[in-house]
Design a protein around this motif. Sequence first.
Motif, PDB file in Angstrom:
ATOM      1  N   GLN A 102       0.850  -1.193   0.000  1.00 45.43           N
ATOM      2  CA  GLN A 102       0.000   0.000   0.000  1.00 45.43           C
ATOM      3  C   GLN A 102       0.890   1.249   0.000  1.00 45.43           C
ATOM      4  N   GLN A 103       1.028   1.871  -1.201  1.00 44.93           N
ATOM      5  CA  GLN A 103       1.841   3.082  -1.325  1.00 44.93           C
ATOM      6  C   GLN A 103       0.975   4.334  -1.193  1.00 44.93           C
ATOM      7  N   ARG A 104       1.596   5.401  -0.786  1.00 44.90           N
ATOM      8  CA  ARG A 104       0.946   6.718  -0.706  1.00 44.90           C
ATOM      9  C   ARG A 104      -0.425   6.616  -0.034  1.00 44.90           C
ATOM     10  N   VAL A 105      -0.435   6.128   1.180  1.00 46.77           N
ATOM     11  CA  VAL A 105      -1.693   5.980   1.911  1.00 46.77           C
ATOM     12  C   VAL A 105      -2.285   7.365   2.173  1.00 46.77           C
ATOM     13  N   ARG A 106      -3.577   7.523   1.865  1.00 50.69           N
ATOM     14  CA  ARG A 106      -4.236   8.831   1.965  1.00 50.69           C
ATOM     15  C   ARG A 106      -5.735   8.645   2.068  1.00 50.69           C
ATOM     16  N   ASP A 107      -6.446   9.713   2.416  1.00 52.59           N
ATOM     17  CA  ASP A 107      -7.903   9.738   2.392  1.00 52.59           C
ATOM     18  C   ASP A 107      -8.358  10.264   1.032  1.00 52.59           C
ATOM     19  N   ALA A 108      -9.264   9.532   0.374  1.00 54.06           N
ATOM     20  CA  ALA A 108      -9.684   9.897  -0.984  1.00 54.06           C
ATOM     21  C   ALA A 108     -11.194   9.738  -1.120  1.00 54.06           C
ATOM     22  N   ILE A 109     -11.768  10.510  -2.062  1.00 53.48           N
ATOM     23  CA  ILE A 109     -13.177  10.352  -2.421  1.00 53.48           C
ATOM     24  C   ILE A 109     -13.269   9.204  -3.418  1.00 53.48           C
ATOM     25  N   VAL A 110     -14.136   8.234  -3.122  1.00 50.92           N
ATOM     26  CA  VAL A 110     -14.200   7.004  -3.908  1.00 50.92           C
ATOM     27  C   VAL A 110     -15.625   6.761  -4.388  1.00 50.92           C
ATOM     28  N   LEU A 111     -15.733   6.313  -5.649  1.00 48.87           N
ATOM     29  CA  LEU A 111     -17.018   5.939  -6.255  1.00 48.87           C
ATOM     30  C   LEU A 111     -16.893   4.556  -6.890  1.00 48.87           C
ATOM     31  N   PRO A 112     -18.017   3.853  -7.076  1.00 50.03           N
ATOM     32  CA  PRO A 112     -17.980   2.632  -7.886  1.00 50.03           C
ATOM     33  C   PRO A 112     -17.621   2.964  -9.330  1.00 50.03           C
ATOM     34  N   GLU A 113     -16.841   2.092  -9.976  1.00 51.63           N
ATOM     35  CA  GLU A 113     -16.471   2.315 -11.369  1.00 51.63           C
ATOM     36  C   GLU A 113     -17.693   2.377 -12.273  1.00 51.63           C
ATOM     37  N   ALA A 114     -18.798   1.739 -11.870  1.00 50.76           N
ATOM     38  CA  ALA A 114     -20.012   1.731 -12.690  1.00 50.76           C
ATOM     39  C   ALA A 114     -20.602   3.120 -12.854  1.00 50.76           C
ATOM     40  N   ALA A 115     -20.189   4.076 -12.024  1.00 53.07           N
ATOM     41  CA  ALA A 115     -20.731   5.435 -12.128  1.00 53.07           C
ATOM     42  C   ALA A 115     -20.069   6.241 -13.234  1.00 53.07           C
ATOM     43  N   LEU A 116     -18.942   5.786 -13.768  1.00 53.91           N
ATOM     44  CA  LEU A 116     -18.199   6.558 -14.761  1.00 53.91           C
ATOM     45  C   LEU A 116     -18.810   6.430 -16.153  1.00 53.91           C
ATOM     46  N   GLU A 117     -18.824   7.551 -16.880  1.00 55.27           N
ATOM     47  CA  GLU A 117     -19.188   7.584 -18.292  1.00 55.27           C
ATOM     48  C   GLU A 117     -17.977   8.078 -19.068  1.00 55.27           C
ATOM     49  N   PRO A 118     -17.185   7.173 -19.657  1.00 57.57           N
ATOM     50  CA  PRO A 118     -16.004   7.615 -20.407  1.00 57.57           C
ATOM     51  C   PRO A 118     -16.399   8.220 -21.746  1.00 57.57           C
ATOM     52  N   SER A 119     -15.685   9.275 -22.124  1.00 63.71           N
ATOM     53  CA  SER A 119     -15.897   9.922 -23.416  1.00 63.71           C
ATOM     54  C   SER A 119     -14.527  10.393 -23.909  1.00 63.71           C
ATOM     55  N   GLY A 120     -13.885   9.544 -24.718  1.00 65.65           N
ATOM     56  CA  GLY A 120     -12.519   9.852 -25.121  1.00 65.65           C
ATOM     57  C   GLY A 120     -11.612   9.768 -23.915  1.00 65.65           C
ATOM     58  N   ASP A 121     -10.863  10.850 -23.670  1.00 67.88           N
ATOM     59  CA  ASP A 121     -10.018  10.881 -22.481  1.00 67.88           C
ATOM     60  C   ASP A 121     -10.691  11.620 -21.332  1.00 67.88           C
ATOM     61  N   GLN A 122     -11.984  11.876 -21.450  1.00 65.61           N
ATOM     62  CA  GLN A 122     -12.753  12.545 -20.413  1.00 65.61           C
ATOM     63  C   GLN A 122     -13.638  11.536 -19.688  1.00 65.61           C
ATOM     64  N   HIS A 123     -14.016  11.882 -18.459  1.00 70.87           N
ATOM     65  CA  HIS A 123     -14.933  11.050 -17.690  1.00 70.87           C
ATOM     66  C   HIS A 123     -16.001  11.940 -17.064  1.00 70.87           C
ATOM     67  N   HIS A 124     -17.217  11.405 -17.025  1.00 67.65           N
ATOM     68  CA  HIS A 124     -18.338  12.136 -16.440  1.00 67.65           C
ATOM     69  C   HIS A 124     -19.118  11.218 -15.518  1.00 67.65           C
ATOM     70  N   VAL A 125     -19.850  11.832 -14.590  1.00 62.57           N
ATOM     71  CA  VAL A 125     -20.795  11.107 -13.742  1.00 62.57           C
ATOM     72  C   VAL A 125     -22.089  11.886 -13.705  1.00 62.57           C
ATOM     73  N   MET A 126     -23.173  11.179 -13.421  1.00 61.21           N
ATOM     74  CA  MET A 126     -24.477  11.800 -13.276  1.00 61.21           C
ATOM     75  C   MET A 126     -24.780  11.943 -11.792  1.00 61.21           C
ATOM     76  N   VAL A 127     -24.762  13.182 -11.305  1.00 61.88           N
ATOM     77  CA  VAL A 127     -25.070  13.463  -9.910  1.00 61.88           C
ATOM     78  C   VAL A 127     -26.577  13.657  -9.769  1.00 61.88           C
ATOM     79  N   ILE A 128     -27.169  13.041  -8.769  1.00 64.23           N
ATOM     80  CA  ILE A 128     -28.610  13.141  -8.522  1.00 64.23           C
ATOM     81  C   ILE A 128     -28.853  14.288  -7.554  1.00 64.23           C
ATOM     82  N   ASP A 129     -29.503  15.349  -8.064  1.00 62.28           N
ATOM     83  CA  ASP A 129     -29.847  16.515  -7.246  1.00 62.28           C
ATOM     84  C   ASP A 129     -31.202  16.273  -6.596  1.00 62.28           C
ATOM     85  N   GLN A 130     -31.223  16.202  -5.274  1.00 63.11           N
ATOM     86  CA  GLN A 130     -32.448  15.931  -4.542  1.00 63.11           C
ATOM     87  C   GLN A 130     -32.997  17.170  -3.825  1.00 63.11           C
ATOM     88  N   SER A 131     -32.533  18.348  -4.241  1.00 65.40           N
ATOM     89  CA  SER A 131     -32.983  19.571  -3.563  1.00 65.40           C
ATOM     90  C   SER A 131     -34.405  19.944  -3.929  1.00 65.40           C
TER      91      SER A 131
END
Length: 359
Positions: free
Chosen positions: A263-292
Amino acid sequence: MSAYARPYLLVLLTVLLSSPALGQTAAQPAPSVIGSRAEIMTWSDPLEALGTLRADESVTLSATVTDIVAEINFEDGDQVEQGQVLIHLDDAEEQAQLRSAQAISDERRNTLGRTTQLQERNLAARADLEDFQAQLRQAQANTQVIEARLTNYQIKAPFSGRVGLRTISTGTLVTPGMELVTLDKLDVMKLDFSVPERFLSRLSIGLPLSATTAAYPDDIFSGDIASIGTRIDPISRSVNVRAVLENPDMRLRPGMLMEVVVQQRVRDAIVLPEAALEPSGDQHHVMVIDQSGPTPRLERHSVVIGERRYGQVEILEGVEAGDLVVVHGLQLARDGLEVRLLGTLDDETSIRALLEADR
């Protein structure tokens, strides 16, 4: 078209255009989605390698003299203590020599005592006293030599550990160098593995790691790097690394092959399931659900990702901890679209369970 048929056609068109099925579009139901929360987790960059286990201490005991096995004081696989006599060779001849040497020492000690008394009364020469002193020291030295030789007839455990399978029996004639039994200290194991030299700067003493073995596929063994080799192998261009694993239940054995993840460079990170990613070329997007609002609505966020592991991905930018993102239903997800949230994934809820509950 005849003038007679024209009025009937106009009436038919009027009726069709006034029909609700063609005059307006039916409302589409909101697509169903399943979400997952962005979590802060302890994260690291895994460095994988293959390693071999070694006992903390290991030795193959052998004899240094030629003689017959008189006693065997252990059974296969016994836990033995340091200093315990494991094998006793026949030492009857040496014991007789020791008694003879002790008798000579006693005789010369008595002679020296009498001569000392005579010399104190000036009835014996000083030279005789010195000769008897030298003879006593010689006899005592001979006794010590035999006593030291007798230790070779007792094969003792040099440290506490577990013995292996014995291949000798009482009455076996053993010779110097003959392997009698193995002894391993197994409560702590050494795990040796090699790492490419390009990763040398990322290694340090105390760095945590995990290891698995085919013998126990469902278990993960944890440890720390204890030492790093001082040389780079010029052929493989790798450095040897040694880690230490606790082994209180003695399940790990020397020679086991283990898959190591440092385990290198141990740190606290924001983590999501890979299934949330939408790849588009070299870009990545996610769909955030706004519940306001009264109805959940989607927002398309561009994200910067870090390392991936075991179906999860590190998010460097674009999502905050606690944000709810779509992990199921992305095919129909569009920016600004209202959706129906079936549920949120957690350790006790699966996509299958949420879909079945919605039927």
